[in-house]
Design a protein around this motif. Structure first.
Motif, PDB file in Angstrom:
ATOM      1  N   GLU A  43       0.831  -1.209   0.000  1.00 57.17           N
ATOM      2  CA  GLU A  43       0.000   0.000   0.000  1.00 57.17           C
ATOM      3  C   GLU A  43       0.864   1.257   0.000  1.00 57.17           C
ATOM      4  O   GLU A  43       0.592   2.217  -0.724  1.00 57.17           O
ATOM      5  CB  GLU A  43      -0.929  -0.022   1.216  1.00 57.17           C
ATOM      6  N   GLN A  44       1.933   1.248   0.800  1.00 53.22           N
ATOM      7  CA  GLN A  44       2.828   2.402   0.864  1.00 53.22           C
ATOM      8  C   GLN A  44       3.537   2.630  -0.478  1.00 53.22           C
ATOM      9  O   GLN A  44       3.624   3.759  -0.958  1.00 53.22           O
ATOM     10  CB  GLN A  44       3.871   2.210   1.967  1.00 53.22           C
ATOM     11  N   ARG A  45       4.025   1.561  -1.085  1.00 56.36           N
ATOM     12  CA  ARG A  45       4.735   1.699  -2.366  1.00 56.36           C
ATOM     13  C   ARG A  45       3.829   2.291  -3.445  1.00 56.36           C
ATOM     14  O   ARG A  45       4.244   3.171  -4.210  1.00 56.36           O
ATOM     15  CB  ARG A  45       5.278   0.338  -2.815  1.00 56.36           C
ATOM     16  N   ASN A  46       2.602   1.808  -3.505  1.00 57.30           N
ATOM     17  CA  ASN A  46       1.691   2.306  -4.528  1.00 57.30           C
ATOM     18  C   ASN A  46       1.263   3.743  -4.264  1.00 57.30           C
ATOM     19  O   ASN A  46       1.021   4.510  -5.203  1.00 57.30           O
ATOM     20  CB  ASN A  46       0.467   1.394  -4.637  1.00 57.30           C
ATOM     21  N   TYR A  47       1.169   4.117  -3.004  1.00 58.38           N
ATOM     22  CA  TYR A  47       0.863   5.512  -2.691  1.00 58.38           C
ATOM     23  C   TYR A  47       1.992   6.422  -3.170  1.00 58.38           C
ATOM     24  O   TYR A  47       1.751   7.461  -3.796  1.00 58.38           O
ATOM     25  CB  TYR A  47       0.656   5.711  -1.186  1.00 58.38           C
ATOM     26  N   LEU A  48       3.240   6.026  -2.900  1.00 60.57           N
ATOM     27  CA  LEU A  48       4.377   6.846  -3.314  1.00 60.57           C
ATOM     28  C   LEU A  48       4.479   6.935  -4.831  1.00 60.57           C
ATOM     29  O   LEU A  48       4.906   7.959  -5.372  1.00 60.57           O
ATOM     30  CB  LEU A  48       5.676   6.258  -2.739  1.00 60.57           C
ATOM     31  N   ALA A  49       4.087   5.877  -5.513  1.00 59.73           N
ATOM     32  CA  ALA A  49       4.151   5.873  -6.975  1.00 59.73           C
ATOM     33  C   ALA A  49       3.154   6.847  -7.589  1.00 59.73           C
ATOM     34  O   ALA A  49       3.400   7.408  -8.659  1.00 59.73           O
ATOM     35  CB  ALA A  49       3.903   4.463  -7.511  1.00 59.73           C
ATOM     36  N   ASN A  50       2.039   7.073  -6.875  1.00 55.57           N
ATOM     37  CA  ASN A  50       1.017   7.984  -7.397  1.00 55.57           C
ATOM     38  C   ASN A  50       0.229   8.593  -6.239  1.00 55.57           C
ATOM     39  O   ASN A  50      -0.866   8.146  -5.912  1.00 55.57           O
ATOM     40  CB  ASN A  50       0.076   7.244  -8.347  1.00 55.57           C
ATOM     41  N   PRO A  51       0.767   9.621  -5.602  1.00 55.44           N
ATOM     42  CA  PRO A  51       0.086  10.242  -4.451  1.00 55.44           C
ATOM     43  C   PRO A  51      -1.237  10.909  -4.801  1.00 55.44           C
ATOM     44  O   PRO A  51      -2.035  11.202  -3.907  1.00 55.44           O
ATOM     45  CB  PRO A  51       1.103  11.289  -3.962  1.00 55.44           C
ATOM     46  N   ARG A  79      -3.569   9.556  -6.730  1.00 52.97           N
ATOM     47  CA  ARG A  79      -4.633   8.587  -6.914  1.00 52.97           C
ATOM     48  C   ARG A  79      -5.575   8.623  -5.710  1.00 52.97           C
ATOM     49  O   ARG A  79      -5.142   8.721  -4.571  1.00 52.97           O
ATOM     50  CB  ARG A  79      -4.050   7.183  -7.084  1.00 52.97           C
ATOM     51  N   ARG A  80      -6.875   8.526  -5.977  1.00 55.12           N
ATOM     52  CA  ARG A  80      -7.865   8.529  -4.904  1.00 55.12           C
ATOM     53  C   ARG A  80      -8.382   7.108  -4.676  1.00 55.12           C
ATOM     54  O   ARG A  80      -8.532   6.334  -5.611  1.00 55.12           O
ATOM     55  CB  ARG A  80      -9.035   9.460  -5.262  1.00 55.12           C
ATOM     56  N   TYR A  81      -8.632   6.803  -3.413  1.00 54.20           N
ATOM     57  CA  TYR A  81      -9.080   5.472  -3.027  1.00 54.20           C
ATOM     58  C   TYR A  81     -10.460   5.553  -2.379  1.00 54.20           C
ATOM     59  O   TYR A  81     -10.840   6.582  -1.821  1.00 54.20           O
ATOM     60  CB  TYR A  81      -8.081   4.827  -2.058  1.00 54.20           C
ATOM     61  N   VAL A  82     -11.176   4.441  -2.434  1.00 52.86           N
ATOM     62  CA  VAL A  82     -12.512   4.364  -1.855  1.00 52.86           C
ATOM     63  C   VAL A  82     -12.478   3.434  -0.635  1.00 52.86           C
ATOM     64  O   VAL A  82     -11.986   2.314  -0.718  1.00 52.86           O
ATOM     65  CB  VAL A  82     -13.536   3.833  -2.883  1.00 52.86           C
ATOM     66  N   GLU A  83     -13.016   3.905   0.484  1.00 53.66           N
ATOM     67  CA  GLU A  83     -13.106   3.123   1.723  1.00 53.66           C
ATOM     68  C   GLU A  83     -14.568   2.947   2.076  1.00 53.66           C
ATOM     69  O   GLU A  83     -15.377   3.869   1.910  1.00 53.66           O
ATOM     70  CB  GLU A  83     -12.364   3.850   2.857  1.00 53.66           C
ATOM     71  N   ILE A  84     -14.943   1.741   2.566  1.00 50.00           N
ATOM     72  CA  ILE A  84     -16.336   1.510   2.957  1.00 50.00           C
ATOM     73  C   ILE A  84     -16.500   1.308   4.455  1.00 50.00           C
ATOM     74  O   ILE A  84     -17.622   1.270   4.949  1.00 50.00           O
ATOM     75  CB  ILE A  84     -16.936   0.289   2.218  1.00 50.00           C
ATOM     76  N   ASN A  85     -15.383   1.189   5.173  1.00 49.95           N
ATOM     77  CA  ASN A  85     -15.455   0.960   6.616  1.00 49.95           C
ATOM     78  C   ASN A  85     -15.434   2.302   7.351  1.00 49.95           C
ATOM     79  O   ASN A  85     -14.414   2.994   7.345  1.00 49.95           O
ATOM     80  CB  ASN A  85     -14.278   0.090   7.067  1.00 49.95           C
ATOM     81  N   PRO A  86     -16.528   2.693   8.005  1.00 50.08           N
ATOM     82  CA  PRO A  86     -16.554   3.993   8.697  1.00 50.08           C
ATOM     83  C   PRO A  86     -15.558   4.068   9.850  1.00 50.08           C
ATOM     84  O   PRO A  86     -15.173   5.166  10.259  1.00 50.08           O
ATOM     85  CB  PRO A  86     -18.005   4.100   9.194  1.00 50.08           C
ATOM     86  N   ALA A  87     -15.129   2.914  10.368  1.00 51.15           N
ATOM     87  CA  ALA A  87     -14.130   2.921  11.440  1.00 51.15           C
ATOM     88  C   ALA A  87     -12.794   3.443  10.925  1.00 51.15           C
ATOM     89  O   ALA A  87     -12.058   4.128  11.653  1.00 51.15           O
ATOM     90  CB  ALA A  87     -13.969   1.520  12.019  1.00 51.15           C
ATOM     91  N   ILE A  88     -12.458   3.132   9.665  1.00 52.85           N
ATOM     92  CA  ILE A  88     -11.216   3.620   9.073  1.00 52.85           C
ATOM     93  C   ILE A  88     -11.279   5.137   8.866  1.00 52.85           C
ATOM     94  O   ILE A  88     -10.330   5.867   9.149  1.00 52.85           O
ATOM     95  CB  ILE A  88     -10.935   2.912   7.740  1.00 52.85           C
TER      96      ILE A  88
END
Length: 374
Positions: free
Chosen positions: A312-320, A322-331
Motif C-alpha cells: 500500500e505504501q509503495r503504490n501511494y508513493l508511486a502515485n500520491p 490517486r484517490r481510493y474508496v473506503e467503505i469501513n466507517p471505522a477507518i
C-alpha cells in the motif's frame, strides 16, 4: 460521538498519508530488556534522532543524538557513570543533556554552555518510553494501562514489528477487521460484521462480530471444539497513538506504535492469552512457550499484514494523487483522529511560537515540517 456502523463508499483523503505525529504522547523506544547497563542505543521517533542509554546504576536517559560541540552522533560514544561521553572529544553529558566534563579542559575553568536536548523517559511493561514533546508536559500524560501484565493468569507474548510504511497505514490495518480474508489459509477469522462505532477527538471505539473455525480456535480457547464455527465479539479501542483490542476476555492485545519517519514504523506489542495448562507447568517454560507461539503461529499473520501494508505504501508513493474508496466507517473515523491530532499539535506550536516558548515550538515544528502538505 456514536457513528452508524453502515458500510458505504467514502473517498479517502490522502492527507492522512502525509501528516506528522502529535509529540505530546508517550511512544515506545525499545524493549527494556535489550538496553543493558552502560549500553547506548540509537532511536528515531518521527525524524528525531535520540541517543538512549542506561547508566551504570541502571537509570535510563534520552538525549538528542548530536553532540553540541561538533554534531557527532552521541550513540557512538560510551557511558561513563551517569553520563554519556561523545566519541570524538570525550565531552560528557548527563541525562539532562548538560555538559558536565571535558577531559582536556582546565579543571578550574568554567565549562562552556553546551547542552543537548533531553527527553522525558520511563520504563514500564518491559518497554522504554520516550515523550518527544516538552519534558514539563510529560507529567500530564499517562502511559497506556496494561493491567494484564502483572496478572499470572495471563501469558504475555511480546510481538515486534517493523513496517516500511507511514504509521497511518499500519493503524488502519489494525482497525480493519474486514481483512480477515487475507489470513484464511492460516485459519484466521471470517464473516466479520461491524456492530458499533464511537469516536472522539483522540479515540475510536469499534466492535466487530467475527467467526472462527479450526484447531487454532481450540488452542486459544475460543471454542471447545475446533471443527465447529464459533462467533465472538472483538472490541478495538484506539487511544491516540496506541491500540488495545480484546476478544471477550479470552485474549488481549496492546499495540504500541513507534513512528520512525514517513515511510518507517515500528511496533511493540503485547499479546495476552490464557493457556489451559497448570501454572506450575507454564511458569518455568514461559519464555520457550511464548517464542514457539510467536515463531510458529503469530509471525505468519504479521508477515502477511506486513506485505500488504508495504505494498500500500509503495503504490501511494508511486502515485500520491490517486484517490481510493473506503467503505469501513471505522477507518474514516481513525483517519480523522490521526489528522486532527497532528493539526492540534500544529496549532499549539503556533501559539507557543508567538509566546515565550519559541525555541521549543521551533524545534518540534521542524520535526514535522517536511510533512505538512497533502
Amino acid at each position: 460521538m456514536e457513528i452508524a456502523p453502515i458500510l458505504r463508499g467514502q473517498t479517502v483523503q490522502n492527507r492522512v498519508r502525509e501528516v506528522g505525529i502529535n509529540p505530546n504522547y508517550w511512544y515506545p523506544a525499545t524493549w527494556a530488556s535489550e538496553l543493558k547497563p552502560s549500553q547506548v542505543l540509537p532511536v528515531v521517533i518521527w525524524n528525531s534522532a535520540i541517543a538512549l542509554y542506561r547508566s551504570q546504576d541502571g537509570q535510563v536517559h534520552a538525549i538528542e543524538d548530536a553532540c553540541p560541540h561538533k554534531g557527532v552522533a552521541l550513540h557512538k560514544g560510551k557511558v561513563t557513570g551517569e553520563n554519556l561521553a561523545c566519541p570524538y572529544h570525550g565531552w560528557e553529558f548527563n541525562g539532562n543533556g548538560i555538559c558536565t566534563n571535558i577531559p582536556y579542559f582546565p579543571k578550574d575553568q568554567k565549562l562552556p554552555c553546551a547542552k543537548a536536548r533531553s527527553y522525558a523517559v520511563r520504563e514500564k511493561y518491559n518497554i522504554v518510553w520516550i515523550f518527544p514533546g516538552a519534558v514539563e508536559d510529560s507529567e500530564k500524560v499517562e502511559l497506556p494501562s496494561v493491567p494484564e501484565y502483572d496478572d499470572p493468569n495471563w501469558l504475555a507474548i511480546p510481538i515486534p514489528g517493523e513496517f516500511k510504511a507511514h504509521f497511518s497505514i499500519c493503524n488502519e490495518n489494525t482497525m480493519d477487521v474486514f481483512h480477515g480474508y487475507l489470513h484464511e489459509n492460516l485459519q484466521g477469522w471470517f464473516d466479520p460484521q461491524l456492530l458499533s462505532l464511537k469516536a472522539s477527538e483522540e479515540s475510536v471505539f469499534a466492535q466487530y462480530r467475527v467467526s472462527y473455525q479450526g484447531w487454532m480456535t481450540k488452542f486459544f480457547g475460543f471454542s471447545e471444539q475446533g471443527n465447529e464455527v464459533t462467533t465472538r465479539t472483538v472490541t478495538i479501542k484506539y487511544n491516540y497513538p496506541h491500540y488495545h483490542s480484546s476478544l471477550e476476555g479470552m485474549s488481549s492485545l496492546y499495540l504500541m506504535r513507534q513512528p520512525v519517519g514517513a515511510q518507517l514504523t515500528k511496533s511493540f506489542s503485547l499479546l495476552f492469552i490464557k493457556i489451559r495448562l497448570p501454572q506450575w507447568f507454564v511458569k518455568p517454560l514461559q519464555k520457550p512457550i511464548t517464542k514457539i507461539i510467536w515463531r510458529f503461529i503469530l509471525k505468519s499473520f504479521l508477515d502477511q499484514d506486513t506485505e500488504m501494508i508495504e505494498s500500500e505504501q509503495r503504490n501511494y508513493l508511486a502515485n500520491p494523487q490517486r484517490r481510493y474508496v473506503e467503505i469501513n466507517p471505522a477507518i474514516i473515523a481513525l483517519q480523522r483522529v490521526i489528522v486532527g491530532q497532528y493539526e492540534k499539535f500544529v496549532q499549539q506550536s503556533k501559539k507557543l511560537s508567538n509566546g515565550n516558548n519559541g525555541n521549543y515550538a521551533s524545534s518540534t515544528a521542524r520535526m514535522n515540517s517536511n510533512l505538512t502538505s497533502s
